[in-house]
Design a protein around this motif. Sequence first.
Motif, PDB file in Angstrom:
ATOM      1  N   GLU A  34      45.220  30.623  39.730  1.00  0.00           N
ATOM      2  CA  GLU A  34      45.864  31.061  38.496  1.00  0.00           C
ATOM      3  C   GLU A  34      45.063  30.637  37.262  1.00  0.00           C
ATOM      4  N   LEU A  35      44.599  29.394  37.253  1.00  0.00           N
ATOM      5  CA  LEU A  35      43.829  28.909  36.112  1.00  0.00           C
ATOM      6  C   LEU A  35      42.469  29.588  36.044  1.00  0.00           C
ATOM      7  N   LEU A  36      41.868  29.843  37.206  1.00  0.00           N
ATOM      8  CA  LEU A  36      40.557  30.477  37.245  1.00  0.00           C
ATOM      9  C   LEU A  36      40.630  31.924  36.748  1.00  0.00           C
ATOM     10  N   ILE A  37      41.629  32.679  37.184  1.00  0.00           N
ATOM     11  CA  ILE A  37      41.746  34.067  36.725  1.00  0.00           C
ATOM     12  C   ILE A  37      42.059  34.108  35.233  1.00  0.00           C
ATOM     13  N   PHE A  38      42.828  33.123  34.747  1.00  0.00           N
ATOM     14  CA  PHE A  38      43.120  33.027  33.312  1.00  0.00           C
ATOM     15  C   PHE A  38      41.831  32.820  32.519  1.00  0.00           C
TER      16      PHE A  38
END
Length: 410
Positions: A105-109
């Motif tokens: 989730e943090l990486l795609i953000f």
Amino acid sequence: MTTVLEKDALTTKQKVLAFTLTLLTFVMGTSEFVIVGLLTEVSSDLNISLAVAGTLVSGFAIAYAIGTPVLTAYVSRFPKYPLMLTLISLFIVGNIISALSGSYELLIFSRVITAVVSGVLVALSMSIASDIMPESKKGPIIALIFAGFTISNVIGVPLGTLIGQLGNWQLTFWFTTLLGVISLVMSIFILPRKLKVQKASAKEQLGLLTNPRMILAFFIPTFSIAGTYTIYTYITPILEEGLAIPTSYVSVILLAYGAFSIFSNVLAGKIASRNGVSKLRYVFIVQAVILGSLYFTMESTLAGLVSLMLMAVMIYAMNATIQLYLMNLATVYFPAAKDFASSLTPVAVNIGIALGATLGGYVVANGGYVHLSWAGGICALIASGLAYASYRMDRKESFSGSEAYEGADL
């Protein structure tokens, strides 16, 4: 007495500016594409499937295509110097977040942030080059800036992938963060501080997309790129199954393909500096012939490789001309939307990549790899038809060299 050549020659400051903007696109290209070589490591480390990891690539492209024109329309009212520095800083922050990411989730953000910021930076870089460079040098310089993305595929991505494989994938994003910091430092000293800003609301600028001329011009690069990516998306199975090339040699051939695509940017600069709009329809016909030739050359390893390398030479041949053309059309119809118009070529290219990959998937599912050749050729012919229609409309409206095109001749 000052000659024309002396008048159009680049100053030292302009040369350094061109290098700085090219370095910036190289850094952004490395950050965008390096994830492709690290998907296996990312999926394993974050405990996600390879398919989910693949959305880090498609998500970037979607965010780029949607977010770039919208954000460009909103921020182009601000002074370019502080705006560029702010966006490069956000690019660095996005890469830092990627390096620190411990979840999907943090990486795609972070990838979405990086994508949108990168798109606006490209648009502003092209606009700055158009404003600063001599008229005769605009095409070659814009082609050079585009070449930063190509060079990133040849140098930056393999290097970043190697760093990720020797260390970990997070280390690769610390590498792109470092490259971003270098670009920021250079930009602080090199970017011009006083550039003309034409203010207009985001709504007014987005309204440029309702102009039939802009829509027509927008789809020219879309179909040209779609033609190439109809084939390129499946280049690995084409090499292995169609041309009977051992898997161990595929990476070397792909590196060669990237090297040949650098020549495409050189060709783009030459076309743009010589009444490029008048020549595009012929450029796309040549592209169609090359793409279609694979139908006949796939029976021979050597001949097939020649077709693929020629395909690489043609892939970006229209970039600089189209970039200038869209900005010049905006100058004619709505001057305040010039920066917004400069964001459209990369968006059109991303849509073309998606279209080509989708079309290629349909052809492979219902035919075979050999039929990708004529499908790609048809896309290039559509681009040729759109270019011809656009050129004829220019002639009909009698635009001068300072408007939509540079003295195009039949």
